[in-house]
Design a protein around this motif. Sequence first.
Motif, short mmCIF file in Angstrom:
data_model
loop_
_atom_site.label_atom_id
_atom_site.label_comp_id
_atom_site.label_asym_id
_atom_site.label_seq_id
_atom_site.Cartn_x
_atom_site.Cartn_y
_atom_site.Cartn_z
N ILE A 70 48.08 27.73 42.00
CA ILE A 70 47.69 28.75 43.71
C ILE A 70 46.29 29.11 43.23
O ILE A 70 45.86 29.66 42.78
N PRO A 71 45.84 28.63 45.37
CA PRO A 71 44.33 29.57 44.82
C PRO A 71 44.63 30.36 45.46
O PRO A 71 44.34 31.12 47.50
N THR A 72 44.74 31.48 45.24
CA THR A 72 45.58 33.16 44.79
C THR A 72 43.72 34.42 45.30
O THR A 72 44.24 34.73 46.23
N GLY A 73 43.02 33.16 44.43
CA GLY A 73 41.98 34.03 45.26
C GLY A 73 40.34 33.37 45.26
O GLY A 73 39.49 33.87 44.00
N VAL A 74 40.47 32.30 45.25
CA VAL A 74 39.21 31.09 45.38
C VAL A 74 37.69 31.68 45.32
O VAL A 74 37.23 31.48 44.84
N GLU A 75 38.01 32.36 46.34
CA GLU A 75 36.68 32.72 47.36
C GLU A 75 35.88 33.29 45.80
O GLU A 75 34.96 34.03 46.31
N HIS A 76 37.03 34.38 45.42
CA HIS A 76 36.56 35.16 44.04
C HIS A 76 36.41 34.89 42.64
O HIS A 76 36.67 35.33 42.06
N GLY A 77 36.39 33.51 43.12
CA GLY A 77 36.69 32.95 41.75
C GLY A 77 38.41 33.10 40.55
O GLY A 77 38.09 32.47 39.80
N THR A 78 39.10 33.45 41.58
CA THR A 78 40.74 33.24 40.83
C THR A 78 41.44 32.36 41.46
O THR A 78 41.87 32.25 42.38
N VAL A 79 42.14 31.40 40.62
CA VAL A 79 43.30 30.65 40.48
C VAL A 79 44.64 30.95 39.18
O VAL A 79 44.51 31.63 38.36
N THR A 80 45.87 30.94 40.06
CA THR A 80 47.01 31.48 39.11
C THR A 80 47.64 30.11 39.00
O THR A 80 48.33 29.52 39.39
N ILE A 81 47.99 30.27 38.05
CA ILE A 81 48.42 28.98 37.30
C ILE A 81 49.84 29.27 36.64
O ILE A 81 49.93 30.12 36.11
N VAL A 82 50.96 28.41 37.32
CA VAL A 82 52.07 29.31 36.28
C VAL A 82 52.86 28.19 35.88
O VAL A 82 52.94 26.95 36.25
N VAL A 83 53.27 28.32 34.63
CA VAL A 83 53.90 27.53 32.98
C VAL A 83 55.15 28.38 33.00
O VAL A 83 55.27 29.59 32.44
N ASP A 84 56.48 27.65 32.80
CA ASP A 84 57.41 28.04 32.63
C ASP A 84 57.59 29.44 32.95
O ASP A 84 57.98 30.61 33.08
N ASP A 85 57.68 29.67 34.86
CA ASP A 85 57.64 30.79 35.15
C ASP A 85 56.79 31.68 35.14
O ASP A 85 57.02 32.91 35.31
N VAL A 86 55.61 31.69 34.02
CA VAL A 86 54.82 32.99 33.78
C VAL A 86 53.77 32.55 34.34
O VAL A 86 52.98 31.27 34.88
N PRO A 87 52.76 33.75 35.41
CA PRO A 87 51.44 33.35 36.03
C PRO A 87 50.51 33.56 34.71
O PRO A 87 50.59 34.65 34.52
N TYR A 88 49.49 32.97 35.19
CA TYR A 88 48.37 33.26 34.25
C TYR A 88 47.21 33.28 35.56
O TYR A 88 46.79 32.23 36.28
#
Length: 379
Positions: A70-88
């Motif tokens: 999920i490109p939650t904050g790409v402009e600030h360098g942040t991408v959220t990866i969700v694995v087994d319902d756990v967000p990273y």
Amino acid sequence: MQRITADWLTSDASQTVCAMLTGAGFQAYFVGGCVRNALLGVPGNDLDIATDALPEKVMALAGDAGLRAIPTGVEHGTVTIVVDDVPYEITTYRRDVETDGRRAVVAFAADIADDARRRDFTMNALYAAPDGTIADPLGGLPDLTSRRVRFIEDPAQRIREDYLRILRFFRFFAYYGDPNGGIDPDGLAACAAHVAGLETLSAERVGQEMRKLLAAPDPSPAMAAMAASGVLLRVMPGALPDRLPVLVHLEQSLGVAPDPIRRLAVLGGEDLRDRLRLSNAGTQQLAHLRAAVSVAELAYRHGAAIAVDRHLVDCATMGQPVDAATLAQIERAAQAVFPLKAADLMPAISGPALGQALKTAEARWIASGFTLDKADLID
């Protein structure tokens, strides 16, 4: 070389996310609260990973690995990866280019030390490799061990980057500091010198931070330091921090969990709803705790929990111990059922007079300690 051990670190999900990055030749370090809390042996929920991979590359690697990105904050360098319902939250190393006290313009960096320097406190600039090995580029580990909340490098510069860090400084001291060792004097002086910067913050950000602070097991030393530095006057003018340690002691004596609104009620202060942007529920709770009704009536109308809170606030305000008889009265009142119904007064009384008669009878019943029965009230 120090390592951490934690269930979240060794989980299949964490190892999958890290392998996605390291397998492609990039670095992957857990950073911030999860590392700090693991070192302290307390639970940590937010899983943040720092990497030298650019956000577009992280998105591409996730796609190749079949992971949800999920490109939650790409402009600030942040991408959220969700694995087994756990967000990273995976964020590219960054350095600040420009700040205005509320937000920052950042540039991507390739060095973990640059990424560490833009953080707030040394205990938040601790990193852990996928195998748990600690990386401490700024020497924050001794501060964490001694429970010393210290700004990274120049406290004034860190504060000017984001004035919310003033409140975070006191919140972190409430949770992680050593009250016997005292608050860091350089940090406290910098907070006092830049207190005017708090005026630039939104009420939402201030309120959220204050509620987190007041949810600490014992925020009394932090609140006393806030008062001494002039910060509390800016945030909550009229508040009386000397009452807070009394309330905390009473809460602990009853085994009652911390509650920010209960603590706000005993602190007092002006325009708390607007200054701290309280929710409707929080505003209503605060109103109940300040209402000019007896604790018995409060328990009867709104339940035992809020009435116990009100009793704690009253006792802390007056510097008195909790009264067992009052607690028993609260329990009885919360279970009391008004014995009179409209039909009991009809047809002798009807219309608006009926409502007034019921209201008057209920007031008599409450004043009697809920002892009058139906016959007494009709008479």
